[in-house]
Scaffold this active site. Structure first.
Site, short mmCIF file in Angstrom:
data_model
loop_
_atom_site.label_atom_id
_atom_site.label_comp_id
_atom_site.label_asym_id
_atom_site.label_seq_id
_atom_site.Cartn_x
_atom_site.Cartn_y
_atom_site.Cartn_z
N PHE A 66 -7.25 20.04 -1.45
CA PHE A 66 -8.65 20.28 -1.75
C PHE A 66 -9.41 19.00 -2.10
CE2 PHE A 66 -6.16 23.99 -2.83
CZ PHE A 66 -6.78 24.95 -2.05
N GLY A 67 -8.68 17.89 -2.11
CA GLY A 67 -9.35 16.64 -2.42
C GLY A 67 -8.47 15.78 -3.29
N LYS A 100 -10.61 16.24 -10.30
CA LYS A 100 -10.39 16.56 -8.89
C LYS A 100 -11.72 16.58 -8.16
CE LYS A 100 -7.18 19.44 -7.46
NZ LYS A 100 -6.31 19.51 -6.32
N ASP A 139 -1.40 28.34 -2.15
CA ASP A 139 -0.82 27.02 -1.87
C ASP A 139 0.21 26.65 -2.94
OD1 ASP A 139 -0.36 24.73 -0.45
OD2 ASP A 139 -2.16 23.68 -1.10
#
Ligand SMILES: *[C@@H]1O[C@H](CO)[C@@H](O)[C@H](O)[C@H]1NC(C)=O
Ligand SMILES: *[C@@H]1O[C@H](CO)[C@@H](O)[C@H](O)[C@H]1NC(C)=O
Ligand SMILES: *[C@@H]1O[C@H](CO)[C@@H](O)[C@H](O)[C@H]1NC(C)=O
Ligand SMILES: *[C@@H]1O[C@H](CO)[C@@H](O)[C@H](O)[C@H]1NC(C)=O
Ligand SMILES: *[C@@H]1O[C@H](CO)[C@@H](O)[C@H](O)[C@H]1NC(C)=O
Ligand SMILES: *[C@@H]1O[C@H](CO)[C@@H](O)[C@H](O)[C@H]1NC(C)=O
Ligand SMILES: *[C@@H]1O[C@H](CO)[C@@H](O)[C@H](O)[C@H]1NC(C)=O
Ligand SMILES: *[C@@H]1O[C@H](CO)[C@@H](O)[C@H](O)[C@H]1NC(C)=O
Ligand SMILES: *[C@@H]1O[C@H](CO)[C@@H](O)[C@H](O)[C@H]1NC(C)=O
Ligand SMILES: *[C@@H]1O[C@H](CO)[C@@H](O)[C@H](O)[C@H]1NC(C)=O
Ligand SMILES: *[C@@H]1O[C@H](CO)[C@@H](O)[C@H](O)[C@H]1NC(C)=O
Ligand SMILES: CC(=O)N[C@H]1CO[C@H](CO)[C@@H](O)[C@@H]1O
Length: 848
Positions: free
Chosen positions: A509-510, A526, A624
């Site tokens: 996600f980054g 994040k 995930d």
């Protein structure tokens, strides 16, 4: 701190040497030093230290001077009494007493050594000023410390360092403490568990700062090298410098170092990391917070005003006292604010300044409001105890920070006049204020007109701005979720992460960066990528994520949603992610997890997923789960991260394959088919992780050790053969304490979890009970119930991002569905088991 220009310094040193050289060595009674002549001084043998007058600050007017012992460069380490004017003098009288006089000949300080036979004074190279008679020391500056301790100075029980209302002392049981007004102890540090009780066996401890930068306690009962309590940041670094311990007037205790002759200081350690936690830093009714440069003091609201407008640290007072508005008293609500409460106030039955309850915030507030004379304010501590403190009238001092989960309430006369919001103090609006201010001079009438115009303009300007909207949304959010996340500005996070410098890792996600908030808290920031959602939806998801609280979930502290920036701020996990411990080379033994740690991580992760699936308010499918998303804290407690983010990414009604960020090896087969994604998909991923925890092998890795088969497939074969030890990480071989029963349970559970058919996989709650040995585990069916070339094979070929999947030509089996037809049920509302099974068996049939 003394900060004199270098030119002046040089001159000073030169003159001091020329004029006062004769004062090296013993000084006899009858000598006098004058404040007007700062070049005069008594010097230590190598001129490391001097005793004489130094200007308090270069520009003070009228000029005032300190009689001080100072280190080469002009850093004072001991001062006599108080500053004096330029006519002040220091007299070593023939009676043998040392006396500091102000210009008006009033006595400011006296060593009280008159008529004790003192015959000489001298300053040694450690900075100790000694008054001696013919045989012994009668008085010394080391025995009469002020606010500083230097190396070789022996600090014993009963001595104190003092600065304003603050004191530092060494206690008879070896603890060192910082205390406000001799009553409230806001910092307390002990040796270690064997020494920190009042019953410890110390006889007469003493404290010493070593010149290399350690602070140690010495005692007959301790080893002769002493017990080190504090290390300075520059500990053991070489250099011609002085390190010293000083109690500053802000109530903090620091270790400083100063290079010889430089006249400058560098702080190397501070006792209270978070300055706002120093009791009384902002005075009575003052609230401490941070701006870009450091701590600042403000009043709780506009119902208060500064006692001394020139010194905000003196505290605040109510504009109208509550006694003067009977029947009109109300509570001022202060979110994210803590009223500092330290022992003895915070101890049950201890102090008289507060009462402790275990009640909710609103009850805490109400209790205080209805308690007419006995309660002035209430606060809920942010220490996880959920305790409510009712503060009796007296000294109250606070700390406000977006990162503080505390809420406080203070009695005021209505109406409540809140402080302006932070955004009103910066940016455009301040420009308007300055503009308004220049016009005020022109006439009162115009001013009134302008103020209303300004207010109107301001409202109009900000009506549709994201900041304004952001704020109102933030407050809506605060009401929505009890463990409310904090909203950060992008520039704050930029500063906290030093411009996103220290990258901790990159996830689906980054990227994640390490940061330190203004209050000293270490966080992981994040930076989300690929968020397609609007502001409002993002906030809703953030609220959902932050309403999940579990020991085994990483805590969300806050977020940022500003323009295109979407960031999440999490608590920082010292030991990083599980993969760094599982998949390591043989020789990094320091990072090898033992079986007990592995099992507890497996169980903790299972509990976290159970919570996400079944126990929390809005059920969350993680989507995930993999070792990279299982973080470990300093005690190796597992903390699952990245939960709830899949929803953010899959905002679009039609989810496309390209948007799936699951990771190869951990993705359940249904991700690749036309089946709904449910909590059972997480079970599959968990099963793979569990197998890896046991085996220390990536489940999709093939090697000679596994007969060139996927680890999971090979492991099942070995299990069938009864070779359970063969599956266990061979680095654990020879380790004591591998509980084979737990290993057996874990392996069987993992095989149940990685069944191709979702309906065969147990629910997470059952996984926990199976791992704990509460329920029996049946023998898991073969993993190869479905032919080899079926969907199971895909995992191996998946690259880390499934988006490549559709371009892959190496696939066998059914062709992937086109992106547009990939429609899974909403992740937050898992499809019913029945549907899923029908769909799944339909798929299996079609393959047969
Ligand atoms: C010394 O005298 C000055 C005025 O001459 C006064 O302002 C100052 O407070 C005095 N200092 C002390 C310590 O008495
Ligand atoms: C010097 O001072 C010490 C301690 O105050 C005292 O015991 C001793 O008698 C003094 N000696 C002389 C010669 O005054
Ligand atoms: C410090 O002083 C005390 C009392 O005078 C003494 O007992 C102790 O030995 C001294 N400690 C050191 C390290 O010199
Ligand atoms: C400090 O304590 C004393 C008595 O213990 C008290 O009279 C005084 O008001 C206190 N100071 C402040 C600032 O509260
Ligand atoms: C001494 O300090 C430790 C913290 O280092 C603290 O836990 C302990 O309670 C303190 N002991 C006393 C008696 O205050
Ligand atoms: C200290 O000793 C007393 C009496 O022996 C005992 O009651 C108390 O619990 C002890 N305190 C600690 C912290 O061990
Ligand atoms: C406590 O400190 C002392 C002195 O440094 C040391 O000898 C002892 O082993 C320590 N005890 C523990 C439990 O760490
Ligand atoms: C922060 O506050 C201090 C003290 O009030 C002030 O001197 C400084 O300019 C402020 N810094 C910023 C960036 O506002
Ligand atoms: C209470 O305050 C309100 C507004 O602040 C005022 O109108 C009212 O008269 C006050 N009541 C009393 C009893 O003072
Ligand atoms: C550890 O193993 C790696 C690769 O197996 C090797 O390159 C490295 O030299 C080894 N280090 C030590 C200290 O043995
Ligand atoms: C780790 O364990 C110690 C001792 O049980 C405890 O004091 C500490 O708070 C724990 N740390 C975390 C982050 O939970
Ligand atoms: C590999 C690693 O960073 N291990 C650390 C985990 O946390 C403990 C406690 O803080 C440290 O002692 C380890 O070094």
């Amino acid at each position: 701190m003394i900060n004199r220009p270098p030119k002046f310094l040089f001159l000073h040193l030169l003159l001091a040497f020329l004029l006062a050289a004769m004062a090296i060595g013993d000084v006899t009674p009858g000598s006098t030093l004058y404040a007007s002549d700062t070049d005069q001084a008594w010097l230590s043998p190598t001129q490391t230290f001097s005793f004489g007058f130094i200007p308090l600050s270069p520009q003070s007017s009228p000029p005032s001077f300190l009689a001080a012992i100072y280190y080469s460069g002009g850093i004072p380490i001991w001062t006599a009494g108080a500053p004096v004017d330029s006519a002040g003098s220091l007299q070593f009288l023939s009676t043998g007493t040392l006396r500091l006089l102000n210009g008006s000949s009033s006595i400011v300080w006296d060593s009280n050594t008159g008529n004790l036979g003192v015959s000489s004074a001298s300053l040694d190279d450690f900075g100790n000023l000694v008054l001696k008679n013919d045989t012994a020391t009668v008085w010394s500056s080391f025995d009469n410390p002020v606010d500083t301790i230097v190396p070789s100075q022996n600090f014993t029980v009963g001595k104190v360092l003092r600065s304003g209302l603050y004191t530092f002392s060494l206690l008879s049981y070896g603890n060192i403490t910082l205390t406000w007004n001799n009553s409230i102890t806001y910092w307390n540090k002990g040796l270690n568990s064997s020494f920190n009780s009042e019953n410890s066996s110390l006889n007469s401890p003493s404290l010493e700062l070593q010149s290399i930068g350690t602070l140690s306690v010495f005692d007959e009962t301790l080893p002769s090298v002493g017990a080190i309590m504090v290390y300075s940041d520059d500990y053991a670094e070489a250099g011609d410098m002085l390190r010293f311990l000083k109690l500053d007037n802000d109530g903090n205790l620091r270790i400083y170092s100063s290079q010889r002759g430089s006249g400058t200081l560098t702080d190397r350690w501070a006792a209270v990391e978070d300055q706002c936690r120093v009791y009384g830093y902002c005075g009575d009714m003052g609230i401490c917070s941070y701006n870009d440069t450091g701590p600042i003091c403000r009043c709780p609201s506009q119902n208060f005003e500064f006692i001394d407008p020139k010194d905000s640290r003196k505290g605040c007072k109510r504009k109208v006292e509550t006694e003067d508005c009977p029947g009109n008293v109300t509570m001022l609500d202060l979110e994210h604010t803590l009223l500092l409460t330290y022992p003895p106030q915070s101890v049950f039955g201890g102090g008289s300044e507060s009462e402790v309850f275990f009640i909710a915030v609103s009850a805490c507030r109400l209790n205080c409001l209805s308690n007419a004379g006995g309660c002035e304010a209430s606060t809920v501590l942010s220490d996880g105890t959920g305790q409510c403190y009712l503060k009796k009238p007296g000294y109250i001092t606070g700390y406000s920070s977006p990162a503080l989960p505390s809420t406080s309430h203070i009695k005021v006369c209505s109406p409540v006049l809140p402080n302006p919001l932070p955004s009103q103090l910066s940016g455009k609006s301040s420009g308007w204020r300055v503009h308004g201010w220049t016009l005020i001079v022109q006439g009162v009438a115009i001013v009134f007109g302008l103020i209303s115009l300004e207010a109107g303009l301001w409202l109009w300007c900000f009506r549709n701005s994201p900041r304004f909207g952001g704020l109102s949304a933030q407050y809506a959010l605060l009401e929505y979720a009890s463990g409310a996340p904090v909203q950060f500005w992008y520039k704050d996070l930029q500063r906290a992460t030093k411009g996103f410098k220290e990258k901790l890792g990159t996830g689906g996600f980054g990227s994640v960066y390490k940061g330190v908030l203004a209050n000293g808290m270490v966080v992981a920031v994040k930076q989300l990528e690929g968020i397609e959602q609007g502001e409002k939806q993002f906030r809703m998801e953030v609220a959902t994520i932050s309403s999940t609280h579990h020991l085994n979930l990483v805590r969300l502290i806050g977020f940022c949603s500003e323009g295109r920036h979407r960031l999440l701020v999490y608590e920082f996990m010292k030991n990083g992610s599980l993969d760094q411990f599982l998949f390591i080379t043989n020789n990094q033994t320091g990072k090898l997890l033992n079986w007990e740690q592995r099992f507890s991580i497996a169980l903790g992760t299972a509990k976290a997923i159970t919570y996400l699936h079944e126990e929390c308010h809005d059920c969350i499918v993680h989507c995930d789960i993999k070792p990279e998303n299982i973080l470990l804290d300093e005690n190796y407690t597992a903390k699952v991260s990245d939960f709830g983010l899949a929803k953010l990414i899959h905002a679009k009604e039609h989810r496309s394959l390209a948007s799936i960020r699951g990771t190869r090896g951990y993705l359940a087969p249904e991700w690749l088919s036309n089946l709904p994604i449910t909590s059972k998909s997480d079970i599959y991923s968990y099963g793979m992780v569990l197998l890896e925890i046991v085996g220390g092998f990536r489940n999709f890795e093939m090697s000679a050790e596994t007969n060139m088969k996927k680890f999971s497939v090979w492991a099942y074969e070995e299990f069938e053969k009864g070779n359970v030890w063969g599956i266990v990480d061979r680095r654990l071989a020879g380790h004591q304490g591998v509980d084979m029963e737990q290993v057996m349970r874990a392996i069987q559970v993992s095989f149940w979890c990685i069944q191709e058919q979702p309906s065969l996989r147990p629910r997470m709650e059952k996984v926990v009970r199976m791992l704990e040995g509460i329920v029996e585990i049946d023998k898991p069916p073969s993993l190869l119930a479905v032919p080899e070339q079926s969907i199971s094979g895909f995992n191996t070929y998946l690259s880390s991002d499934v988006s490549n999947f559709s371009h892959s030509h190496t696939l066998s089996g059914p062709a992937p569905t086109s992106s547009s037809s990939f429609q899974a049920a909403s992740l937050s509302t898992p499809a019913s088991e029945g549907n899923l099974e029908r769909a799944s068996s339909a798929l299996l049939r079609s393959e047969d």
